[in-house]
Design a protein around this motif. Sequence first.
Motif, short mmCIF file in Angstrom:
data_model
loop_
_atom_site.label_atom_id
_atom_site.label_comp_id
_atom_site.label_asym_id
_atom_site.label_seq_id
_atom_site.Cartn_x
_atom_site.Cartn_y
_atom_site.Cartn_z
N THR A 198 1.22 -1.16 -0.16
CA THR A 198 0.14 0.17 -0.12
C THR A 198 1.05 1.08 0.18
OG1 THR A 198 -1.99 -1.52 1.12
CG2 THR A 198 -1.66 1.31 0.82
N VAL A 199 2.17 1.33 0.85
CA VAL A 199 2.67 2.48 1.10
C VAL A 199 3.66 2.35 -0.77
CG1 VAL A 199 4.88 3.29 1.90
CG2 VAL A 199 3.60 2.01 3.21
N ASP A 200 4.11 1.77 -1.12
CA ASP A 200 4.19 0.99 -2.04
C ASP A 200 3.19 2.58 -3.60
OD1 ASP A 200 6.95 0.58 -1.00
OD2 ASP A 200 6.18 -1.91 -2.04
N TYR A 201 2.30 2.11 -3.15
CA TYR A 201 1.17 2.01 -4.48
C TYR A 201 1.16 3.60 -4.18
CZ TYR A 201 -3.41 2.24 -6.85
OH TYR A 201 -4.18 2.57 -7.12
N ILE A 202 1.47 4.26 -2.87
CA ILE A 202 1.43 5.33 -2.70
C ILE A 202 2.31 6.42 -3.50
CG2 ILE A 202 0.94 7.31 -1.19
CD1 ILE A 202 -0.69 5.48 1.02
N TYR A 203 3.51 5.93 -3.51
CA TYR A 203 4.68 6.43 -4.23
C TYR A 203 4.60 5.99 -5.34
CZ TYR A 203 6.72 7.05 0.32
OH TYR A 203 7.58 7.96 1.84
N ASP A 204 3.86 5.22 -6.71
CA ASP A 204 4.18 4.62 -7.70
C ASP A 204 3.02 6.00 -8.01
OD1 ASP A 204 6.12 2.92 -7.08
OD2 ASP A 204 4.52 1.28 -7.63
#
Length: 542
Positions: free
Chosen positions: A143-149
């Motif tokens: 989820t955190v990666d999704y935000i940065y992506d």
Amino acid sequence: MSKALTYPSTANLNLNDIPEAYRPQVTNFNQYLIDGELKTWNGNMAEVYSTIRTENEKGEMTPTLLGSVPDMESEPALQALESAKKAFDRGKGQWPTMRVRERLNCLERFADKMKNHREEIVKLLMWEIGKSLNDSQKEFDRTVDYIYDTVEAYKKLDQKSAKFEKEGGIHAHIRRSPLGVVLCLGPYNYPLNETFCLLIPAIVMGNSAVFKPAKHGVLLITPLLKAFQECFPPGVVNILFGRGRKIAQPIMKTGHVDVLALIGHSSSAVALQDEHPNKNRLRLVLGLEAKNPGVVLPDADLDHTVKECISGTLSYNGQRCTALKVLYVHESIIDEFNKKFSEAVDHLNYGLPWEKDVFLTPLPEPNKPQYIKDLIEDAVSKGAKVMNKKGGEMTYNYTYPAVMYPVNDDMNLYHEEQFGPVVPIIPYKDINEPLDAMAASDYGQQVSLFGRDVRKIGPLIDILANLVCRVNLNSACQRGPDVYPFTGRKNSAVSTLSVFDALRSFSIRSFVASKDNPYNNEILESLLNSNESNFVSSDYIL
Ligand code: G3H
């Protein structure tokens, strides 16, 4: 008929026996977020229990109390809607008119703060929805990666728009604009990831949102309310707790919701749409149920196929919309497949979410074990057999996966999305049998095709690609990686999600057009140089 599932570590669980890092703290959270204010709820509270039982003071094994959250009424729900409307302010609000760079800064600040809550959210994922430690950590990190992506994807999108085009004597500056107020409702099986895969793209595109967590996986949202409050302007994100009936329905009835973003069951999506008085105003971003088939061709590598079918059918106990929910196996290999698959199922580790190498974990819905048992009994009464030794063994919060064969369309298991640990297997002679079943199905998300002869696989892919939206070759069905389009046909989805597609789903193209003449061109040039408009801008975000 059911046998008891005995598992030592779940039998007499005392909180003191649980490693401290995984021991739950009771959280009574009585706040909600409206108009940038964390308000205190003084009304009824709903207690949150885990289906994992622990010993109480009297020495009895009871569901573990994890805490409580507000059981809110319609009135604050409508206040939350007003707050979201105010933030959008019919397109005039600070948030929808803000420069993209500034919105992205808010989002990055939020992701940075969110990372501080990893441990408590992972622990709550394990207790509230029974997800294994490893999968809970993956859900958080993904989820955190999704935000940065998302930040990177929006930069690229914005970079492409930072220009004027000219066609037919008209200059055009085309961008994506927000749609308005989004009502955002996520599912219990990915209460963090899938909810945020709706909420994050919705707000970053300039919409404002009212968000209510799912029926399970509620407490795990509470550590993030303050971060939402601190990172976004008032009213951009409003968070409520309670039942859909009291919260979502009255909001929809007003007719002021522009987008219904929901991951869950199509019956809830239809009921909510029916409340909206202005159907054409309402945009839909929906991820709904599915009955993804695995189709095993006669020449498939069986060991590899069994491995993929185990992960496809039973990861997180089969509680994934992308799970393989029915297996069609060619009759020439069915006996060998059933033997290998059943043995593999019986070797899966059942246990508490934080235990090492655990694969099967307690089910978060109290009625689920009985529902799975009913499906098994219905299938048995109509001629199917439980193929694996442990199949159907039960405890208060689990039914050991049952491999059911042969399944046919008289059985409930054939029609219902079981969303749990039971695997129907259907033999076929002619490939048209699974193809016809897929064409007749109400669903059309994905399929897994197992085989190796390209003369067979090639033409089959051509047909399958028209029945579903992702053909997984010798691979289990899954949503990720999140850069790939996630969608479905028929009752399985409306609109497409991926890091990039979600930005499109929550926005609409809007543009400034101007006839090419010296008078207009001079104005456009000075507009661009002036920085007076956030929409008309050739600024390039690096
Ligand atoms: O519940 C449906 C999820 O989108 C499944 O995602 O394939 O990554 O488990 P997943």
